[in-house]
Write a protein that holds these residues in place. Structure first.
Motif, PDB file in Angstrom:
ATOM      1  N   LEU A   6       0.836  -1.208   0.000  1.00  0.00           N
ATOM      2  CA  LEU A   6       0.000   0.000   0.000  1.00  0.00           C
ATOM      3  C   LEU A   6       0.869   1.256   0.000  1.00  0.00           C
ATOM      4  O   LEU A   6       0.633   2.187  -0.766  1.00  0.00           O
ATOM      5  N   LEU A   7       1.882   1.265   0.860  1.00  0.00           N
ATOM      6  CA  LEU A   7       2.738   2.446   0.930  1.00  0.00           C
ATOM      7  C   LEU A   7       3.483   2.664  -0.382  1.00  0.00           C
ATOM      8  O   LEU A   7       3.595   3.788  -0.874  1.00  0.00           O
ATOM      9  N   VAL A   8       3.991   1.560  -0.957  1.00  0.00           N
ATOM     10  CA  VAL A   8       4.702   1.690  -2.235  1.00  0.00           C
ATOM     11  C   VAL A   8       3.743   2.203  -3.298  1.00  0.00           C
ATOM     12  O   VAL A   8       4.095   3.051  -4.125  1.00  0.00           O
ATOM     13  N   MET A   9       2.507   1.701  -3.239  1.00  0.00           N
ATOM     14  CA  MET A   9       1.512   2.139  -4.225  1.00  0.00           C
ATOM     15  C   MET A   9       1.312   3.650  -4.149  1.00  0.00           C
ATOM     16  O   MET A   9       1.284   4.334  -5.177  1.00  0.00           O
ATOM     17  N   ILE A  10       1.193   4.173  -2.934  1.00  0.00           N
ATOM     18  CA  ILE A  10       1.003   5.615  -2.790  1.00  0.00           C
ATOM     19  C   ILE A  10       2.230   6.358  -3.304  1.00  0.00           C
ATOM     20  O   ILE A  10       2.122   7.360  -4.029  1.00  0.00           O
ATOM     21  N   GLY A  11       3.416   5.839  -2.954  1.00  0.00           N
ATOM     22  CA  GLY A  11       4.648   6.469  -3.417  1.00  0.00           C
ATOM     23  C   GLY A  11       4.738   6.473  -4.931  1.00  0.00           C
ATOM     24  O   GLY A  11       5.142   7.468  -5.538  1.00  0.00           O
ATOM     25  N   LEU A  12       4.337   5.366  -5.544  1.00  0.00           N
ATOM     26  CA  LEU A  12       4.365   5.289  -7.000  1.00  0.00           C
ATOM     27  C   LEU A  12       3.420   6.308  -7.611  1.00  0.00           C
ATOM     28  O   LEU A  12       3.730   6.945  -8.618  1.00  0.00           O
ATOM     29  N   TYR A  13       2.269   6.464  -6.970  1.00  0.00           N
ATOM     30  CA  TYR A  13       1.299   7.418  -7.486  1.00  0.00           C
ATOM     31  C   TYR A  13       1.912   8.802  -7.583  1.00  0.00           C
ATOM     32  O   TYR A  13       1.734   9.513  -8.574  1.00  0.00           O
ATOM     33  N   PHE A  52     -10.477   1.792   4.895  1.00  0.00           N
ATOM     34  CA  PHE A  52      -9.313   1.689   4.018  1.00  0.00           C
ATOM     35  C   PHE A  52      -9.012   3.033   3.369  1.00  0.00           C
ATOM     36  O   PHE A  52      -7.859   3.472   3.321  1.00  0.00           O
ATOM     37  N   ILE A  53     -10.057   3.696   2.898  1.00  0.00           N
ATOM     38  CA  ILE A  53      -9.841   4.982   2.227  1.00  0.00           C
ATOM     39  C   ILE A  53      -9.287   5.993   3.228  1.00  0.00           C
ATOM     40  O   ILE A  53      -8.405   6.789   2.896  1.00  0.00           O
ATOM     41  N   GLY A  54      -9.817   5.945   4.466  1.00  0.00           N
ATOM     42  CA  GLY A  54      -9.301   6.845   5.500  1.00  0.00           C
ATOM     43  C   GLY A  54      -7.808   6.663   5.685  1.00  0.00           C
ATOM     44  O   GLY A  54      -7.039   7.627   5.690  1.00  0.00           O
ATOM     45  N   LYS A  55      -7.400   5.407   5.837  1.00  0.00           N
ATOM     46  CA  LYS A  55      -5.964   5.137   6.015  1.00  0.00           C
ATOM     47  C   LYS A  55      -5.203   5.554   4.766  1.00  0.00           C
ATOM     48  O   LYS A  55      -4.112   6.134   4.855  1.00  0.00           O
ATOM     49  N   LEU A  56      -5.766   5.265   3.606  1.00  0.00           N
ATOM     50  CA  LEU A  56      -5.105   5.625   2.341  1.00  0.00           C
ATOM     51  C   LEU A  56      -4.844   7.129   2.292  1.00  0.00           C
ATOM     52  O   LEU A  56      -3.758   7.578   1.929  1.00  0.00           O
ATOM     53  N   MET A  57      -5.858   7.915   2.708  1.00  0.00           N
ATOM     54  CA  MET A  57      -5.705   9.374   2.653  1.00  0.00           C
ATOM     55  C   MET A  57      -4.629   9.826   3.624  1.00  0.00           C
ATOM     56  O   MET A  57      -3.796  10.678   3.303  1.00  0.00           O
ATOM     57  N   ILE A  58      -4.653   9.264   4.835  1.00  0.00           N
ATOM     58  CA  ILE A  58      -3.652   9.662   5.832  1.00  0.00           C
ATOM     59  C   ILE A  58      -2.252   9.315   5.328  1.00  0.00           C
ATOM     60  O   ILE A  58      -1.333  10.139   5.369  1.00  0.00           O
ATOM     61  N   PHE A  59      -2.089   8.110   4.835  1.00  0.00           N
ATOM     62  CA  PHE A  59      -0.755   7.702   4.386  1.00  0.00           C
ATOM     63  C   PHE A  59      -0.345   8.477   3.138  1.00  0.00           C
ATOM     64  O   PHE A  59       0.833   8.811   2.983  1.00  0.00           O
ATOM     65  N   SER A  60      -1.312   8.766   2.264  1.00  0.00           N
ATOM     66  CA  SER A  60      -0.978   9.574   1.086  1.00  0.00           C
ATOM     67  C   SER A  60      -0.468  10.939   1.520  1.00  0.00           C
ATOM     68  O   SER A  60       0.532  11.438   0.999  1.00  0.00           O
ATOM     69  N   ALA A  61      -1.163  11.523   2.508  1.00  0.00           N
ATOM     70  CA  ALA A  61      -0.750  12.846   2.972  1.00  0.00           C
ATOM     71  C   ALA A  61       0.649  12.778   3.565  1.00  0.00           C
ATOM     72  O   ALA A  61       1.464  13.676   3.357  1.00  0.00           O
ATOM     73  N   LEU A  62       0.937  11.702   4.285  1.00  0.00           N
ATOM     74  CA  LEU A  62       2.273  11.555   4.880  1.00  0.00           C
ATOM     75  C   LEU A  62       3.335  11.438   3.804  1.00  0.00           C
ATOM     76  O   LEU A  62       4.381  12.082   3.864  1.00  0.00           O
ATOM     77  N   LEU A  63       3.055  10.605   2.797  1.00  0.00           N
ATOM     78  CA  LEU A  63       4.065  10.383   1.761  1.00  0.00           C
ATOM     79  C   LEU A  63       4.232  11.613   0.882  1.00  0.00           C
ATOM     80  O   LEU A  63       5.330  11.872   0.389  1.00  0.00           O
ATOM     81  N   ALA A  64       3.141  12.370   0.706  1.00  0.00           N
ATOM     82  CA  ALA A  64       3.246  13.563  -0.123  1.00  0.00           C
ATOM     83  C   ALA A  64       4.107  14.615   0.563  1.00  0.00           C
ATOM     84  O   ALA A  64       4.708  15.463  -0.084  1.00  0.00           O
ATOM     85  N   LYS A  65       4.156  14.555   1.891  1.00  0.00           N
ATOM     86  CA  LYS A  65       4.883  15.567   2.650  1.00  0.00           C
ATOM     87  C   LYS A  65       6.387  15.374   2.532  1.00  0.00           C
ATOM     88  O   LYS A  65       7.144  16.309   2.717  1.00  0.00           O
ATOM     89  N   GLY A  66       6.807  14.150   2.244  1.00  0.00           N
ATOM     90  CA  GLY A  66       8.242  13.943   2.100  1.00  0.00           C
ATOM     91  C   GLY A  66       8.683  12.652   2.727  1.00  0.00           C
ATOM     92  O   GLY A  66       7.956  12.045   3.521  1.00  0.00           O
ATOM     93  N   ALA A 113       4.357   6.555   8.544  1.00  0.00           N
ATOM     94  CA  ALA A 113       3.423   5.719   7.790  1.00  0.00           C
ATOM     95  C   ALA A 113       3.729   4.251   8.024  1.00  0.00           C
ATOM     96  O   ALA A 113       2.829   3.421   8.148  1.00  0.00           O
ATOM     97  N   LEU A 114       5.004   3.945   8.118  1.00  0.00           N
ATOM     98  CA  LEU A 114       5.428   2.556   8.325  1.00  0.00           C
ATOM     99  C   LEU A 114       4.897   2.025   9.650  1.00  0.00           C
ATOM    100  O   LEU A 114       4.361   0.914   9.726  1.00  0.00           O
TER     101      LEU A 114
END
Lengths: 546, 511
Positions: A192-199, B413-427, B434-435
């Motif tokens: 999941l994390l890799v997927m977001i990173g890839l996005y 799932f979408i909630g977690k996806l959004m949170i993790f996306s926001a974390l990964l987008a930040k750097g 996120a890990l």
């Protein structure tokens, strides 16, 4: 067409929901009809598939149309993320040579699984609803071309599988079910994390937006977001992403040392679920590697072929050794699966057309052969209520038809020439020998074939040849004319294979023999895709990009 | 010396108050409803009947109309900066009112009330007062208002927690809640006083301006932040301010547990984000942090501790309400991940996650209530074989739990996806958070699955396989919540867009 083949089982599941639970026969027939429908659709897809179009990456102009076949693409989710633009997720299905093979295998094994489920008596309604949900999720995984969609289907498999093992399984089912669930989830959350990173690292060449499309991700020039986590210059993160994805898929394969859930799950699972598990689910691991893991990070793949090969060899030899030590027939077959999936890994590690082709063909063959093996184990377990190899002996004289099918399956599994398993293993070894990196590994792995022959032949001998053992699971009677008969203690059905069992086993046996003699119907479909995949993965393309 | 205001000044104050009343209609309406419910109770002689609950239900439904009217209002402060009208507050107004409605519905379904209490009069009135308090918490623009509204919520909650007067568990829970609440309020108000000492202001925006203009002693600032976090942390139930929550969740009436776990937590987050984003934005730091510690660092620690502690301790729970209590501590941790990003995407993700948590947690508590009605127990052991006896309830609870784990295709799932996306987008720095998030959610799978495990995989020891029917309305409601959980897991665009729309505080979206 693809939507229909994916969602047909779930439609059947919804119909079953409306059927009262006492109408067991109707429930079974609805499921069977859905499975047959899937089979017909798979046949049509096979007929309509043009093997000359390779797939793997986007066609000219960056669009998946014209490169993939039976493509369906709809905008599914479109949300505003402010400064990051909008998040677009597509409902994006399509097949190429890799996935079309797996689609056909899935349809075949699902249908046989339904037939094999006929004997399930406990909570039939719930069983078939979950079974159909599982069938949809599996098929969806193989045709999804959007990573998000793939992930949804991938995770959707877990819950039905948990319940199917957990409710209808053997005595130790709770442990096996949660172990399966935890292992697979552990692998997939990293995905999941890799997927977001890839996005955030990839843009669609057509629209210029970030995308989850696996087709766009398969072309390295689309990793063009400056400073993104998986940008080409970020070697460290790309290595981590590769490893994380690889572990996620390797758990499913299962690759040593992540394999321990498999024997438990198989031993506890009811026969049809073992068939599905070995026939289709394990392939998802290697399919994921071919579709996602390798093409997205080709340079890491090039660097790690050696390691993958070594793990493949460990799988082959370790699995064979474990199988050799098993007293429980089903556990032996489970370990043989681990061993045979090792060949797939070895073929992938070779990185050339022969090896990859062998790997994919081995996936298909392992699906049909192992399905057969587990069905055969189920047949004898139904009768004797035991799977201890030592509790049998001399079965071939009392159950000749069963012994005949067993012989075909066992020999196909050990790779006898003339049966399909031989061709794929041969390709794998040809590929592995011709690649300099994997040659030493291939030499060691050949030992696996010897051990494979050992456990298979030994079990065949102990169970089917010789005479009834004193503590056997069945009684011997001699009738007035001096003929010997056996009967199992509380088995009222036919002693040898009955009609339903033949309907399940004979097609698989025929496929095994036919594809052993003339493999072109399958190999012909996947050659161009495999060549394209090898091209995508090869270092030449990478240097030309730079 | 303090001088009495002149007549003209008083006149102008009254004029402002009058002018601003138009921005305050939902709160006024709810206050009227509060009194109306007490009146209805008097009229109906406190007998147990549905008049009271229906009045509350319809009244709360009506307030949605007045809240909807506020979309047209411009963002800004009213009542001399005490109170804020913005989209962010609007989001929480909807959130708390709908929470209140669901709490009332769960109460109507809960048969324990029939056994334990004689009169329900104050109960519904207090739920309304809690809704008012929470709405005010989300709309506070001033330290005083923050404190007053928090106390309004807390006092109502103390009473409601101990509503089963003759039940020892319930009384014990109320007392514990009160003691912890008093301590954390005290700490928080001490933190406020330090802030006031630094800035001589109580208005959030003015505090921010004063901090930026005059600078401050970082040591005092970090002390103040820590003390204020104690107050907010208590409301959101984050480690190490969580000690009250397992006992309170277990002892309180189930509808109140559900309401506290969702709405009270959300109110805490509403305050947390508004206070730290507006009053002490990190960018306002003129001096570098004390040893690298500032409120973001504190939140990171809180978040990790909550995720790990909540998920790990939940593994050993035998009581479903306790299990959900620890799970709610863990979810506070996930929510904090979104808060500490302090950007637009993080706020959006947090608001979305709150919505998803709302659906799945209320759903879970509703089913737990229905099951407790039939079995009289909330112990895991007594869930054996329930899957077959209550098919819809079992399926619904499984969906809610899967959503709490964060598996697709559910809203969790979408909630977690959004949170993790926001974390990964930040750097890449935030990937470690996120890990931890994903690893702890794998752990959570084990204890959440204990419930379906008992419901489906184990058979009840009682020989009679009677099927329980919780009734048509309950079945429809459960199915409705279950379908929403799944539907928004597949088509979450409208919710996500609304979360984005609502992430603007004072009309400003963070960057």
């Amino acid at each position: 067409m693809l939507s229909l083949i994916v969602f047909l089982p779930i439609i059947a599941g919804l119909i079953i929901l409306a059927v009262p639970s006492s109408q067991k026969q109707i429930i079974r027939i609805v499921s069977l009809l859905a499975a047959i429908g899937q089979g017909v659709l798979a046949f049509l897809i096979w007929r309509g598939y043009d093997p000359s179009i390779p797939g793997i990456t986007a066609g000219p102009g960056g669009s998946a149309f014209g490169s993939f076949q039976f493509v369906e693409k709809l905008s599914w989710i479109n949300i505003n993320l402010g400064a990051l633009g909008s998040m677009n997720i597509d409902y994006f299905l399509g097949v190429d040579g890799i996935s079309v093979t797996m689609v056909i295998l899935t349809a075949l094994v699902s249908a046989i699984g339904v037939l094999s489920s006929w004997t399930i008596q406990k909570q039939v309604k719930g069983y078939f609803i979950l079974y159909n949900l599982l069938a949809t999720a599996m098929m969806g995984c193989f045709v999804a071309l959007d990573f998000f969609l793939f992930y949804v289907f991938w995770e959707l498999m877990l819950l039905p599988m948990y319940f199917l093992i957990g409710i209808w399984g053997g005595p130790n089912r709770e442990y096996a079910a949660i172990k399966f669930f935890l292992y697979t989830l552990f692998g997939s959350v990293f995905m999941l994390l890799v997927m977001i990173g890839l996005y955030f690292s990839v843009t669609d060449p057509v629209t210029g937006n970030h995308t989850f499309s696996l087709v766009a991700m398969a072309t390295q020039s689309n990793f063009n977001v400056a400073g993104a986590i998986f940008a080409p210059e970020n070697h460290g993160w790309r290595l981590i992403a590769f490893i994380v994805l690889f572990i996620g898929f390797a758990i499913k394969v299962p690759m040593f040392p992540f394999h321990t859930w498999l024997p438990d799950a198989h031993v506890e699972a009811p026969t049809p679920i073992s068939v599905i598990l070995a026939g289709v689910l394990l392939k998802l691991g290697t399919y994921g590697m071919m579709r996602i893991n390798f093409p997205l990070f080709p340079e890491v793949f090039q660097a790690s072929m050696y390691v993958i090969g070594i793990f493949g060899a460990i799988n082959i030899i370790y699995g064979a050794f474990c199988a050799l030590a098993q007293q429980d027939l089903k556990k032996m077959v489970a370990y043989s699966s681990i061993s045979h999936m090792g060949y797939v890994l070895l073929g992938l590690a070779a990185g050339n057309s022969e090896g990859m082709l062998g790997a994919l063909y081995q996936m298909f063959n392992h699906g049909t052969i192992t399905a057969m093996l587990f069905l055969l184990v189920g047949v004898i377990y139904d009768r004797a209520h035991t799977r201890q190899i030592d509790k049998f002996g001399g079965l071939s004289s009392y159950m000749p038809r069963y012994a005949a099918v067993v012989t075909i399956a066992w020999f196909a599994s050990l790779g006898l020439p003339g049966l399909s398993g031989f061709i794929s293993e041969a390709f794998v070894f040809v590929g592995a020998f011709s690649s300099v990196t994997t040659r030493p590994i291939a030499i060691v792995s050949v030992l696996g074939i010897v051990f494979g022959a050992a456990y298979l032949l030994w079990s065949l001998q102990r169970m089917f040849l010789g005479k009834r053992k004193p503590d056997a699971a069945y009684d011997l009677e001699v009738d007035a004319e001096g003929h010997e008969h056996i009967h199992f203690h509380d088995w009222k059905g036919k002693l040898d294979l009955d009609a339903r069992e033949l309907v399940m086993l004979v097609p698989l046996a025929v496929i095994t023999i036919a594809l052993g003699i003339y493999p072109m119907p399958v190999i012909g479909m996947l050659t161009s895709s495999i060549n394209k995949l090898v091209q995508v993965l090869s270092p030449v393309v990478l240097t030309s990009l730079n | 010396m303090f001088e009495l205001p002149s007549g003209a000044e008083i006149q102008s104050i009254i004029a402002v108050l009058k002018a601003n009343t138009g921005f305050f209609i939902p709160e006024i309406y709810l206050s009227v409803l509060f009194m109306a419910v007490i009146l209805v109770d008097l009229v109906t002689k406190g007998r147990k009947n549905n008049v009271l609950s229906i009045t509350t239900l319809l009244g709360l439904l009506g307030s949605i109309y007045f809240i909807f009217q506020q979309h047209a209002l411009p963002s800004g402060e009213i009542f001399f900066g005490m109170y804020v009208i913005d989209r962010y507050a609007l989001f929480f107004k909807y959130f708390f009112v709908v929470s209140g409605i669901i709490a009332v519905i769960i109460t109507m379904a809960d048969e324990q009330f029939n056994r334990e209490v004689k009169s329900m009069g104050e109960y519904y009135a207090l739920i309304i007062s809690m809704v008012i308090g929470m709405i005010m918490m989300a709309s506070s623009g001033d330290l005083l208002m923050i404190f007053l509204s928090m106390e309004l919520v807390s006092f109502s909650a103390y009473i409601l927690t101990g509503y089963f007067k003759r039940n020892r568990r319930s009384s014990e829970a109320a007392l514990k809640y009160l003691v912890y609440g008093a301590v954390s309020s005290g700490l928080m108000i001490y933190g406020f006083s330090l802030i006031y000492g630094l800035t001589a202001q109580t208005n959030l925006i003015k505090i921010s301006a004063a901090l930026a203009a005059h600078g401050y002693d970082p040591l005092i600032m970090i002390l103040a932040t820590l003390l204020i976090l104690a107050g907010f942390g208590y409301k959101i139930g984050a480690v190490p301010f969580h000690f009250w929550s397992p006992d309170v969740y277990e002892g309180a009436p189930t509808p109140i547990t559900a309401y506290l776990s969702v709405a009270s937590k959300a109110a805490g987050f509403a305050l947390l984000m508004r206070f730290f984003y507006i009053a002490v934005p990190r960018a306002a730091l003129p001096v570098e942090d004390v040893m690298g510690i500032d409120w973001v660092a504190l939140l990171i620690v809180l978040s990790i501790a909550s995720m790990v502690y909540g998920n790990v301790v939940a593994l050993w729970q035998k009581n479903v309400k306790r299990l959900l209590a620890y799970s709610s501590i863990a979810h506070a941790g996930y929510l904090l991940l979104g808060v500490l990003l302090r950007d637009a995407l993080g706020t959006q993700a947090t608001l979305f996650y709150l919505t998803s948590y709302f659906l799945m947690n209320f759903g879970a508590f509703y089913v737990v209530t229905l099951i407790a009605n039939k079995t009289g127990s909330e112990n895991l052991e007594d869930y054996r074989g329930l899957g077959r006896r209550m098919p819809i309830a079992g399926a619904a609870l499984t969906v809610f739990l899967i959503s709490l784990v964060g598996l697709p295709p559910t809203i969790g799932f979408i909630g977690k996806l959004m949170i993790f996306s926001a974390l990964l987008a930040k750097g890449s720095l935030y990937i470690w958070l996120a890990l931890i998030g994903v690893l702890t959610s794998v752990i959570s799978l084990y204890y959440y699955m204990l419930i379906p495990l008992n419901m489906y995989l184990r058979d009840s020891e009682q020989p009679e396989e009677k099927s329980f029917n919780p009734g048509l309305i309950a079945n429809i409601l459960m199915s409705f919540l279950m379908i929403l959980t799944l539907w928004f897991g597949l088509f979450f665009t409208p919710l996500s867009d609304f979360a984005r729309y609502s992430s603007a505080m004072f009309g400003i979206t963070l960057q």
